[in-house]
Design an enzyme around this catalytic site. Structure first.
Site, PDB file in Angstrom:
ATOM      1  N   ASP A 168      50.763  50.295  44.956  1.00 25.71           N
ATOM      2  CA  ASP A 168      51.934  50.585  44.107  1.00 25.71           C
ATOM      3  C   ASP A 168      51.473  51.192  42.780  1.00 25.71           C
ATOM      4  O   ASP A 168      51.965  50.847  41.701  1.00 25.71           O
ATOM      5  CB  ASP A 168      52.780  49.334  43.874  1.00 25.71           C
ATOM      6  CG  ASP A 168      54.154  49.646  43.267  1.00 25.71           C
ATOM      7  OD1 ASP A 168      54.509  50.842  43.177  1.00 25.71           O
ATOM      8  OD2 ASP A 168      54.860  48.698  42.873  1.00 25.71           O
ATOM      9  N   PHE A 204      58.376  49.161  33.966  1.00 27.49           N
ATOM     10  CA  PHE A 204      57.592  48.375  34.917  1.00 27.49           C
ATOM     11  C   PHE A 204      56.476  49.247  35.494  1.00 27.49           C
ATOM     12  O   PHE A 204      56.642  50.447  35.672  1.00 27.49           O
ATOM     13  CB  PHE A 204      58.477  47.907  36.075  1.00 27.49           C
ATOM     14  CG  PHE A 204      59.512  46.888  35.701  1.00 27.49           C
ATOM     15  CD1 PHE A 204      59.175  45.551  35.594  1.00 27.49           C
ATOM     16  CD2 PHE A 204      60.834  47.262  35.486  1.00 27.49           C
ATOM     17  CE1 PHE A 204      60.135  44.597  35.277  1.00 27.49           C
ATOM     18  CE2 PHE A 204      61.807  46.319  35.178  1.00 27.49           C
ATOM     19  CZ  PHE A 204      61.453  44.983  35.061  1.00 27.49           C
TER      20      PHE A 204
END
Length: 428
Positions: A307, A325
């Site tokens: 990710d 984020f």
């Protein structure tokens, strides 16, 4: 070009072979694993892999390259260079760029650009809905024909169940998986960190495990109904492991990934105000981390994916509530996997190769992830005993946003080989 990798511990999950031997590569293919005295070893480029793992090149199913639209964070070229430095020979780019990758032309743009500038293989994931607005299905069939290897609404969930069911049916028809970002937007609110002691201490809203678990359960049920291939991204909770295990027992086509930050850190590790610890899903509890590690150990969780989410320094300099984020992960994944999982007995080196290469290849239908004779020579060489300190100044990625800066890790990528060509070699 002829390339000889000498004296390495060849770990091949395709053939289940694990032994010290040489590996001969010619014209981009693996041609021999064991050499004889009759072999012509002239005009060879030789790499001495003594004491090193020699594994099939790693495949990252979950990467954000940011191009097009956010080139101040990362580009296809810089992200792919980070991948090469991290031992990844294939990476899968998520579609939440600007514009969103939601049609065939945009898929082709990324693939064509990558062919020109990327030292590694770049695959593209297409969006599920137009502009990821959750209102109308994107051209899933067109994107698949253009080369998209999966569809995903990464960064959010498709909350319209009927629409999502139709997407899964189309993915099934196109024989590509659905990669699910499992987050109920009605539950997440303005959450910043895990709903626990650290969020309370820092006076920010928490994100509960329920936010993730309820969508995992929903998506598994839709996959069961449609018989689509479902891949669950960045699982972070103990119940995600339980749900995946139960789904597999029932024969549902579900696979799952765990990110290194979710098995290496807990909410207790968060340093006050440091936004490099802000990621989605958030860092969870020790109990969750233990369950994820055991899920990987017991082959319930199939894949380790990064990710990789680069952000500009100015964005991460904002407050904990305001900063985006995400952290970078391509250049720390190998060290974290060896340090936290292999050295601590959770994974064997063979399992490491399975979760970073063989299993990802199977999920997206690539004829890779193995070192069998005749296969494309995508290879990574790792010194599992070499220690180093993570230094963001060494990163090839434009993103430096990592909570692992300054951490000592074991497991140095010594060389990355794509299609028989050395695209990265450690030189310090």
């Amino acid at each position: 070009m002829r390339l000889l990798i000498k004296n390495g511990r060849v770990i091949d999950p395709g053939s289940k072979q694990d032994e010290v031997m040489d590996l001969l590569i010619e014209d981009g293919k693996i041609v021999k694993k064991k050499l004889s005295i009759e072999d012509n070893l002239k005009e060879l480029v030789t790499i001495d892999a003594t004491g090193c793992f020699v594994m099939p090149g790693f495949i990252d199913l979950h990467v954000h390259l940011r191009e097009p639209g956010f080139e101040q964070k990362e580009t296809i070229a810089s992200g792919a260079s980070a991948a090469a430095r991290g031992g990844f020979t294939t990476i899968c780019a998520m579609p939440n760029t600007k514009p969103v990758i939601d049609n065939a032309d945009k898929v082709r743009f990324v693939l064509n650009k990558a062919a020109q500038v990327a030292p590694v293989n770049v695959c593209q994931v297409g969006a599920i809905t137009v502009s990821q607005l959750g209102e109308k299905l994107a051209d899933i069939e067109g994107m698949a024909k253009a080369g998209a290897i999966a569809i995903s609404e990464d960064g959010k969930s498709v909350m319209n169940v009927k629409l999502y069911e139709e997407a899964m049916k189309l993915a099934k028809k196109c024989e590509i998986p659905v990669m699910a970002h499992c987050e109920d937007k009605n539950l997440v609110g303005a959450g910043v960190l895990n709903k626990g002691e650290k969020a309370t201490q820092l006076q920010v809203e928490g994100i509960s495990n329920l936010v993730e678990d309820v969508i995992i359960a929903r998506d598994i049920m839709i996959a069961k109904e449609t018989n689509a291939k479902l891949h669950l991204c960045h699982c972070s909770t103990k119940d995600s492991v339980t749900l995946v295990e139960e789904a597999k027992k029932k024969g549902i086509q579900v696979t799952a990934e765990v990110c290194p930050h979710h098995f290496a850190l807990t909410e207790d590790d968060i340093i006050n105000g440091d936004t490099n610890y802000k990621m989605n899903p958030p860092l969870r509890t020790k109990e969750d981390v233990k369950a994820l590690k055991l899920g990987l150990k017991n082959d319930i969780m199939d894949v380790i994916a990064t990710d990789h989410a680069p952000h500009h320094e100015s964005e991460k300099a904002k407050s904990l509530k305001e900063a985006p984020f995400g952290i970078v992960g391509l250049e720390t994944a190998v060290g974290l996997t060896i340090t936290e999982l292999v050295d601590k007995g959770y994974l064997t080196p063979m399992q490491m190769a399975e979760k970073l290469s063989y299993n990802p290849a199977k999920i997206i239908g690539l004829d890779k992830g193995t070192l069998e004779i005749g296969k494309v020579a995508d290879v990574v060489i790792i010194n599992p005993d070499m220690e180093y300190t993570v230094d963001v100044k060494d990163f090839a990625s434009m993103g430096k946003n990592t909570p692992f800066a300054g951490m000592k890790l074991k497991g140095q990528v010594m060389a990355t080989i794509v299609n028989g060509k050395v695209v990265y070699q450690y030189t310090k």
